[in-house]
Design a protein around this motif. Structure first.
Motif, PDB file in Angstrom:
ATOM      1  N   ALA A 131     -54.083 -63.460 -19.557  1.00 11.18           N
ATOM      2  CA  ALA A 131     -53.101 -63.311 -20.638  1.00 11.18           C
ATOM      3  C   ALA A 131     -53.345 -64.356 -21.718  1.00 11.18           C
ATOM      4  CB  ALA A 131     -51.688 -63.443 -20.077  1.00 11.18           C
ATOM      5  N   ALA A 132     -53.722 -65.552 -21.296  1.00 14.31           N
ATOM      6  CA  ALA A 132     -54.036 -66.603 -22.266  1.00 14.31           C
ATOM      7  C   ALA A 132     -55.235 -66.207 -23.119  1.00 14.31           C
ATOM      8  CB  ALA A 132     -54.311 -67.913 -21.537  1.00 14.31           C
ATOM      9  N   LEU A 133     -56.249 -65.598 -22.486  1.00 13.18           N
ATOM     10  CA  LEU A 133     -57.437 -65.188 -23.239  1.00 13.18           C
ATOM     11  C   LEU A 133     -57.116 -64.058 -24.200  1.00 13.18           C
ATOM     12  CD1 LEU A 133     -60.439 -65.731 -23.607  1.00 13.18           C
ATOM     13  CD2 LEU A 133     -60.894 -64.079 -21.771  1.00 13.18           C
ATOM     14  N   THR A 134     -56.279 -63.120 -23.762  1.00 11.93           N
ATOM     15  CA  THR A 134     -55.863 -62.035 -24.643  1.00 11.93           C
ATOM     16  C   THR A 134     -55.103 -62.573 -25.855  1.00 11.93           C
ATOM     17  OG1 THR A 134     -55.818 -60.322 -22.929  1.00 11.93           O
ATOM     18  CG2 THR A 134     -54.346 -60.009 -24.799  1.00 11.93           C
ATOM     19  N   TYR A 135     -54.198 -63.503 -25.618  1.00 11.64           N
ATOM     20  CA  TYR A 135     -53.452 -64.093 -26.736  1.00 11.64           C
ATOM     21  C   TYR A 135     -54.381 -64.902 -27.635  1.00 11.64           C
ATOM     22  CZ  TYR A 135     -50.216 -66.680 -29.572  1.00 11.64           C
ATOM     23  OH  TYR A 135     -49.564 -67.203 -30.656  1.00 11.64           O
ATOM     24  N   LEU A 136     -55.304 -65.627 -27.035  1.00  9.87           N
ATOM     25  CA  LEU A 136     -56.252 -66.405 -27.831  1.00  9.87           C
ATOM     26  C   LEU A 136     -57.039 -65.499 -28.772  1.00  9.87           C
ATOM     27  CD1 LEU A 136     -57.721 -69.120 -28.384  1.00  9.87           C
ATOM     28  CD2 LEU A 136     -59.297 -68.497 -26.539  1.00  9.87           C
ATOM     29  N   SER A 137     -57.492 -64.366 -28.257  1.00 13.73           N
ATOM     30  CA  SER A 137     -58.235 -63.417 -29.093  1.00 13.73           C
ATOM     31  C   SER A 137     -57.384 -62.948 -30.263  1.00 13.73           C
ATOM     32  CB  SER A 137     -58.662 -62.205 -28.257  1.00 13.73           C
ATOM     33  OG  SER A 137     -59.472 -62.591 -27.176  1.00 13.73           O
ATOM     34  N   GLN A 138     -56.141 -62.611 -29.975  1.00  6.54           N
ATOM     35  CA  GLN A 138     -55.234 -62.135 -31.018  1.00  6.54           C
ATOM     36  C   GLN A 138     -55.029 -63.200 -32.088  1.00  6.54           C
ATOM     37  OE1 GLN A 138     -51.545 -60.586 -29.458  1.00  6.54           O
ATOM     38  NE2 GLN A 138     -50.441 -60.979 -31.349  1.00  6.54           N
ATOM     39  N   SER A 139     -54.829 -64.427 -31.649  1.00  6.48           N
ATOM     40  CA  SER A 139     -54.573 -65.501 -32.603  1.00  6.48           C
ATOM     41  C   SER A 139     -55.827 -65.870 -33.395  1.00  6.48           C
ATOM     42  CB  SER A 139     -54.044 -66.729 -31.855  1.00  6.48           C
ATOM     43  OG  SER A 139     -53.635 -67.733 -32.754  1.00  6.48           O
ATOM     44  N   LEU A 140     -56.970 -65.845 -32.738  1.00  2.00           N
ATOM     45  CA  LEU A 140     -58.211 -66.189 -33.435  1.00  2.00           C
ATOM     46  C   LEU A 140     -58.514 -65.236 -34.575  1.00  2.00           C
ATOM     47  CD1 LEU A 140     -60.672 -67.243 -30.583  1.00  2.00           C
ATOM     48  CD2 LEU A 140     -59.745 -68.680 -32.402  1.00  2.00           C
ATOM     49  N   ARG A 141     -58.050 -63.990 -34.456  1.00  2.36           N
ATOM     50  CA  ARG A 141     -58.276 -63.036 -35.541  1.00  2.36           C
ATOM     51  C   ARG A 141     -57.653 -63.513 -36.842  1.00  2.36           C
ATOM     52  NH1 ARG A 141     -56.503 -59.435 -32.009  1.00  2.36           N
ATOM     53  NH2 ARG A 141     -58.222 -58.976 -30.597  1.00  2.36           N
TER      54      ARG A 141
END
Length: 218
Positions: A131-141
């Motif tokens: 879940a942290a990686l999924t959120y990180l991807s979203q935020s990095l965009r």
């Protein structure tokens, strides 16, 4: 360029790719060690120059009840699944930005899991790391998208990989075996094919999130 801990396995894979007519560089690297990741990045650049595609696929899955209190396992999953991904991002994102500025495509692909938002008993910590990686991807965009670097988060369902071999709980291991028998899991080639499609789109098109499941998995 192939990065992972086990040099023998990497060399074997690189030789197979070469035998099939391709080209590959095996780079032994420990994603839990920042210096190892930085050294690997320099080795990749020395061989191929600027990097324009990163696939963050390293992961470890150690399911057990939280009440077991296996803090060492929690730390291993955090160090690899979250911090390891961040170390790779730190090492290579400047290359991606430079590639985009030069007018080329630039892609960061993070391999998360359906477990990021579908809870499974005894997989709480593993799911939390994904879940942290999924959120990180979203935020990095929000940071990289305006610089024309695409960020894609891939969440596979049941997939044949070495993750199942990490499970040391006989009951949970048996459950996984039963799921594979019932659901007919994905193969690594299925996920690789999706990544190839995603990163071959025109540079102004970002397939930001992909959930890929075996047809029988709800």
């Amino acid at each position: 360029a192939l990065l992972a801990r086990r040099a023998d396995r990497l060399t074997e894979l690189a030789q197979k790719i070469a035998a099939d007519g391709g080209q590959a560089l095996a780079v032994a690297a420990d994603l839990t060690d920042p210096a190892s990741v930085d050294a690997a990045a320099e080795q990749v650049r020395a061989a191929y120059g600027r990097v324009d595609l990163i696939v963050n696929a390293a992961g470890v899955m150690l399911p057990n009840p939280v009440t077991d209190g296996r803090a060492d396992e929690w730390q291993r999953m955090l160090d690899t699944n979250v911090s390891g991904a961040l170390r790779v991002i730190r090492a290579f994102v400047p290359d991606l930005i430079a590639a985009a500025e030069a007018g080329g495509t630039a892609d960061l692909v993070n391999i998360s899991s359906i477990g990021a938002h579908v809870p499974f008993p005894n997989y709480a910590v593993y799911g939390a790391t994904k879940a942290a990686l999924t959120y990180l991807s979203q935020s990095l965009r929000t940071e990289l998208g305006p610089r024309d670097v695409r960020v894609t988060n891939v969440e596979p369902g049941l997939t044949e990989s070495e993750l199942a071999s990490h499970v040391d709980n006989a009951e949970l291991s048996g459950q996984l075996d039963g799921m594979f028998d019932a659901l007919i899991g994905l193969g690594a080639d299925d996920v690789a094919d999706l990544i190839a499609y995603t990163t071959s789109r025109p540079r102004h098109v970002n397939l930001r999130q992909a959930i890929v499941l075996p047809t029988r998995q709800a």
